[in-house]
Design a protein around this motif. Structure first.
Motif, PDB file in Angstrom:
ATOM      1  N   ALA A  85       0.842  -1.202   0.000  1.00 45.89           N
ATOM      2  CA  ALA A  85       0.000   0.000   0.000  1.00 45.89           C
ATOM      3  C   ALA A  85       0.877   1.253   0.000  1.00 45.89           C
ATOM      4  O   ALA A  85       0.593   2.222  -0.721  1.00 45.89           O
ATOM      5  CB  ALA A  85      -0.929   0.000   1.212  1.00 45.89           C
ATOM      6  N   PHE A  99       2.266   1.775  -3.352  1.00 45.42           N
ATOM      7  CA  PHE A  99       1.272   2.272  -4.294  1.00 45.42           C
ATOM      8  C   PHE A  99       0.948   3.747  -4.071  1.00 45.42           C
ATOM      9  O   PHE A  99       0.809   4.508  -5.025  1.00 45.42           O
ATOM     10  CB  PHE A  99      -0.008   1.430  -4.175  1.00 45.42           C
ATOM     11  N   PHE A 100       0.824   4.187  -2.804  1.00 43.57           N
ATOM     12  CA  PHE A 100       0.369   5.540  -2.513  1.00 43.57           C
ATOM     13  C   PHE A 100       1.483   6.575  -2.383  1.00 43.57           C
ATOM     14  O   PHE A 100       1.255   7.754  -2.631  1.00 43.57           O
ATOM     15  CB  PHE A 100      -0.466   5.553  -1.226  1.00 43.57           C
ATOM     16  N   VAL A 101       2.684   6.179  -1.977  1.00 40.34           N
ATOM     17  CA  VAL A 101       3.782   7.138  -1.817  1.00 40.34           C
ATOM     18  C   VAL A 101       4.444   7.343  -3.186  1.00 40.34           C
ATOM     19  O   VAL A 101       4.839   6.385  -3.839  1.00 40.34           O
ATOM     20  CB  VAL A 101       4.818   6.621  -0.780  1.00 40.34           C
TER      21      VAL A 101
END
Length: 122
Positions: free
Chosen positions: A61, A64-66
């Protein structure tokens, strides 16, 4: 458009590293927190061993988000070591002091300061 970090000089943004072992999450987090990479990687391994799939889901996660770190002019991320980190820290502190000094100068040269000084008779 200004980012939130423009208001806080010397503040870094969290990025994934382009030269990380797997997806660059641990190295990016270590750079952001100012910790050695091995400490963050050891923490992630202990977290993975103790929680299993939860740590893997959190890692992916974060990957994916950073966002990935912006490309540097040289095209390669140079590990600067202790001396480089010290230079970055001194530079950050200098920028912070410069901002604080400019705030103080603007206060001392303001009309309100001059009025208050004359009112007190100094």
């Amino acid at each position: 458009m200004r980012s939130r970090n423009d208001d806080f000089p010397g503040r870094k943004k969290l990025y994934r590293s382009r030269n990380g072992l797997a997806l660059g999450v641990c190295r990016g987090l270590a750079d952001y927190l100012g910790l050695p990479r091995w400490v963050v990687r050891a923490f992630v391994v202990v977290l993975f061993v103790s929680t299993g799939f939860t740590a893997a889901i959190l890692y992916f996660a974060a990957a994916f988000f950073v966002p990935l770190a912006p490309e540097t002019g040289g095209g390669e991320d140079i590990d600067t070591g202790r001396l480089g980190r010290a230079a970055v820290d001194v530079s950050r502190r200098f920028k912070d002091l410069d901002v604080r000094l400019s705030r103080m100068e603007s206060h001392v040269t303001s009309r309100e300061y001059d009025f208050d000084r004359r009112l007190r008779g100094r």
